[in-house]
Enzyme design. Structure first.
Site, PDB file in Angstrom:
ATOM      1  N   LYS A   9       0.953  -1.177   0.069  1.00  0.00           N
ATOM      2  CA  LYS A   9      -0.060  -0.079  -0.078  1.00  0.00           C
ATOM      3  C   LYS A   9       0.718   1.288  -0.012  1.00  0.00           C
ATOM      4  O   LYS A   9       2.117   1.072   0.294  1.00  0.00           O
ATOM      5  CB  LYS A   9      -0.948   0.087   1.120  1.00  0.00           C
ATOM      6  CG  LYS A   9      -2.057  -1.127   1.164  1.00  0.00           C
ATOM      7  CD  LYS A   9      -2.930  -0.935   2.324  1.00  0.00           C
ATOM      8  CE  LYS A   9      -3.918  -2.171   2.460  1.00  0.00           C
ATOM      9  NZ  LYS A   9      -4.981  -2.003   3.283  1.00  0.00           N
ATOM     10  N   TYR A  49     -12.328  -2.149  -3.803  1.00  0.00           N
ATOM     11  CA  TYR A  49     -12.829  -2.321  -2.621  1.00  0.00           C
ATOM     12  C   TYR A  49     -14.616  -2.408  -2.472  1.00  0.00           C
ATOM     13  O   TYR A  49     -15.097  -1.928  -1.626  1.00  0.00           O
ATOM     14  CB  TYR A  49     -12.489  -1.433  -1.533  1.00  0.00           C
ATOM     15  CG  TYR A  49     -11.115  -1.709  -0.906  1.00  0.00           C
ATOM     16  CD1 TYR A  49     -10.783  -3.123  -0.051  1.00  0.00           C
ATOM     17  CD2 TYR A  49      -9.905  -0.914  -1.116  1.00  0.00           C
ATOM     18  CE1 TYR A  49      -9.675  -3.289   0.234  1.00  0.00           C
ATOM     19  CE2 TYR A  49      -8.764  -1.268  -0.559  1.00  0.00           C
ATOM     20  CZ  TYR A  49      -8.613  -2.349   0.389  1.00  0.00           C
ATOM     21  OH  TYR A  49      -7.318  -2.661   0.492  1.00  0.00           O
ATOM     22  N   ASN A 112      -1.992   0.251   7.152  1.00  0.00           N
ATOM     23  CA  ASN A 112      -1.396  -1.020   7.414  1.00  0.00           C
ATOM     24  C   ASN A 112      -0.713  -1.920   6.387  1.00  0.00           C
ATOM     25  O   ASN A 112      -0.448  -2.950   6.449  1.00  0.00           O
ATOM     26  CB  ASN A 112      -2.730  -1.965   8.028  1.00  0.00           C
ATOM     27  CG  ASN A 112      -3.672  -2.105   6.952  1.00  0.00           C
ATOM     28  OD1 ASN A 112      -3.726  -1.785   5.885  1.00  0.00           O
ATOM     29  ND2 ASN A 112      -4.910  -3.034   7.162  1.00  0.00           N
ATOM     30  N   HIS A 115      -2.143  -5.555   1.419  1.00  0.00           N
ATOM     31  CA  HIS A 115      -3.459  -6.070   1.245  1.00  0.00           C
ATOM     32  C   HIS A 115      -3.447  -7.420   0.670  1.00  0.00           C
ATOM     33  O   HIS A 115      -2.301  -7.837   0.013  1.00  0.00           O
ATOM     34  CB  HIS A 115      -4.376  -5.359   0.100  1.00  0.00           C
ATOM     35  CG  HIS A 115      -5.429  -5.943  -0.538  1.00  0.00           C
ATOM     36  ND1 HIS A 115      -6.686  -6.233   0.028  1.00  0.00           N
ATOM     37  CD2 HIS A 115      -5.443  -6.834  -1.571  1.00  0.00           C
ATOM     38  CE1 HIS A 115      -7.234  -7.153  -0.665  1.00  0.00           C
ATOM     39  NE2 HIS A 115      -6.687  -7.387  -1.568  1.00  0.00           N
ATOM     40  N   GLU A 126      -9.610 -10.078  -7.929  1.00  0.00           N
ATOM     41  CA  GLU A 126      -8.492  -9.211  -7.791  1.00  0.00           C
ATOM     42  C   GLU A 126      -7.278  -9.172  -8.813  1.00  0.00           C
ATOM     43  O   GLU A 126      -6.820  -8.346  -9.474  1.00  0.00           O
ATOM     44  CB  GLU A 126      -8.188  -9.242  -6.362  1.00  0.00           C
ATOM     45  CG  GLU A 126      -9.195  -8.740  -5.412  1.00  0.00           C
ATOM     46  CD  GLU A 126      -8.985  -9.021  -3.802  1.00  0.00           C
ATOM     47  OE1 GLU A 126      -9.571  -8.471  -3.218  1.00  0.00           O
ATOM     48  OE2 GLU A 126      -7.735  -9.279  -3.634  1.00  0.00           O
TER      49      GLU A 126
HETATM   50  P1  ATP Z   1      -7.174  -5.770   3.157  1.00  0.00           P
HETATM   51  O1  ATP Z   1      -8.586  -6.056   2.515  1.00  0.00           O
HETATM   52  O2  ATP Z   1      -6.667  -4.313   2.877  1.00  0.00           O
HETATM   53  O3  ATP Z   1      -6.169  -6.723   2.997  1.00  0.00           O
HETATM   54  P2  ATP Z   1      -8.292  -6.644   5.569  1.00  0.00           P
HETATM   55  O4  ATP Z   1      -8.886  -7.821   4.637  1.00  0.00           O
HETATM   56  O5  ATP Z   1      -7.262  -7.247   6.793  1.00  0.00           O
HETATM   57  O6  ATP Z   1      -7.367  -5.960   4.486  1.00  0.00           O
HETATM   58  P3  ATP Z   1     -10.998  -5.579   5.593  1.00  0.00           P
HETATM   59  O7  ATP Z   1     -11.772  -5.866   6.598  1.00  0.00           O
HETATM   60  O8  ATP Z   1     -10.841  -6.120   4.283  1.00  0.00           O
HETATM   61  O9  ATP Z   1      -9.451  -5.904   6.200  1.00  0.00           O
HETATM   62  O10 ATP Z   1     -10.767  -3.985   5.409  1.00  0.00           O
HETATM   63  C1  ATP Z   1     -10.013  -3.383   4.355  1.00  0.00           C
HETATM   64  C2  ATP Z   1      -9.230  -2.204   4.887  1.00  0.00           C
HETATM   65  O11 ATP Z   1     -10.088  -1.276   5.337  1.00  0.00           O
HETATM   66  C3  ATP Z   1      -8.068  -2.507   6.084  1.00  0.00           C
HETATM   67  O12 ATP Z   1      -6.965  -3.022   5.598  1.00  0.00           O
HETATM   68  C4  ATP Z   1      -7.942  -1.389   6.547  1.00  0.00           C
HETATM   69  O13 ATP Z   1      -7.129  -0.604   6.304  1.00  0.00           O
HETATM   70  C5  ATP Z   1      -9.172  -0.539   6.627  1.00  0.00           C
HETATM   71  N1  ATP Z   1     -10.551  -0.625   7.716  1.00  0.00           N
HETATM   72  C6  ATP Z   1     -10.961  -1.750   7.959  1.00  0.00           C
HETATM   73  N2  ATP Z   1     -11.621  -1.810   9.382  1.00  0.00           N
HETATM   74  C7  ATP Z   1     -11.698  -0.442   9.357  1.00  0.00           C
HETATM   75  C8  ATP Z   1     -12.035   0.312  10.443  1.00  0.00           C
HETATM   76  N3  ATP Z   1     -12.690  -0.147  11.439  1.00  0.00           N
HETATM   77  N4  ATP Z   1     -11.535   1.964  10.427  1.00  0.00           N
HETATM   78  C9  ATP Z   1     -10.871   2.456   9.386  1.00  0.00           C
HETATM   79  N5  ATP Z   1     -10.351   1.605   8.539  1.00  0.00           N
HETATM   80  C10 ATP Z   1     -10.655   0.330   8.501  1.00  0.00           C
HETATM   81 MG    MG Z   2      -9.823  -7.327   3.024  1.00  0.00          MG
END
Ligand code: ATP
Ligand code: MG
Length: 138
Positions: A9, A49, A112, A115, A126
């Site tokens: 990211k 997303y 974070n 992804h 994806e």
């Molecule tokens: P990614 O899809 O980016 O790999 P993930 O699968 O671990 O991450 P998801 O639940 O898909 O987590 O959420 C997508 C992204 O949205 C997360 O990586 C994070 O950066 C952001 N995100 C998730 N939950 C929150 C929240 N409660 N507040 C703010 N940002 C969030």
């Molecule tokens: Mg995710």
């Protein structure tokens, strides 16, 4: 061999962590089947997303993905989808296990660093969203 989709990211690219993250990926015996560095646009990030479009963080999430270049990757390994999720660590770096990329490099839930696809169907969507078949050399 299973394939998964990964993104380094903008927060990690900005902090010059591409090499360190790729080193962790290769040290876990993933093969990089495809890779490119691009600047996402808002519509592209929103479609990518789309499963989160009703979430309160959707606008911030999609905006943050467009703040700078990202590295798009197709990673290959037996059980790649689960193995890459494990190597990434928990979504919130405060909850990530030692040795994971998010524990080591992520700065917050929003920044974070990486992804990863969460299931075979999302990996298929994806990968094909960002790479043509001729760009993937398995
Ligand atoms: P990614 O899809 O980016 O790999 P993930 O699968 O671990 O991450 P998801 O639940 O898909 O987590 O959420 C997508 C992204 O949205 C997360 O990586 C994070 O950066 C952001 N995100 C998730 N939950 C929150 C929240 N409660 N507040 C703010 N940002 C969030
Ligand atoms: Mg995710």
């Amino acid at each position: 061999m299973e394939q998964t989709f990964a993104i380094i990211k903008p927060d990690a690219v900005e902090r010059n962590l591409i090499g360190k993250i790729l080193e962790k990926i290769e040290s876990k015996e993933f093969r990089v089947a495809a890779m490119k560095r691009v600047l996402l646009t808002i519509p592209v990030a929103e479609c990518f997303y789309h499963v989160h479009k009703e979430r309160p963080f959707f606008k911030d999430l999609t905006a943050s993905m467009c703040t700078g270049p990202v590295i798009l990757l197709v990673l290959q390994k037996e059980g790649a989808i689960k193995a890459w999720r494990e190597l990434m660590g928990a979504t919130n770096p405060a909850e990530a296990d030692a040795g994971t990329i998010r524990k080591e490099f992520a700065v917050s839930l929003e920044k974070n660093s990486v992804h990863g696809s969460d299931a075979p169907e999302t990996a298929a969507f994806e990968i094909s969203y960002f790479f043509s078949q001729t760009e993937i050399l398995s």
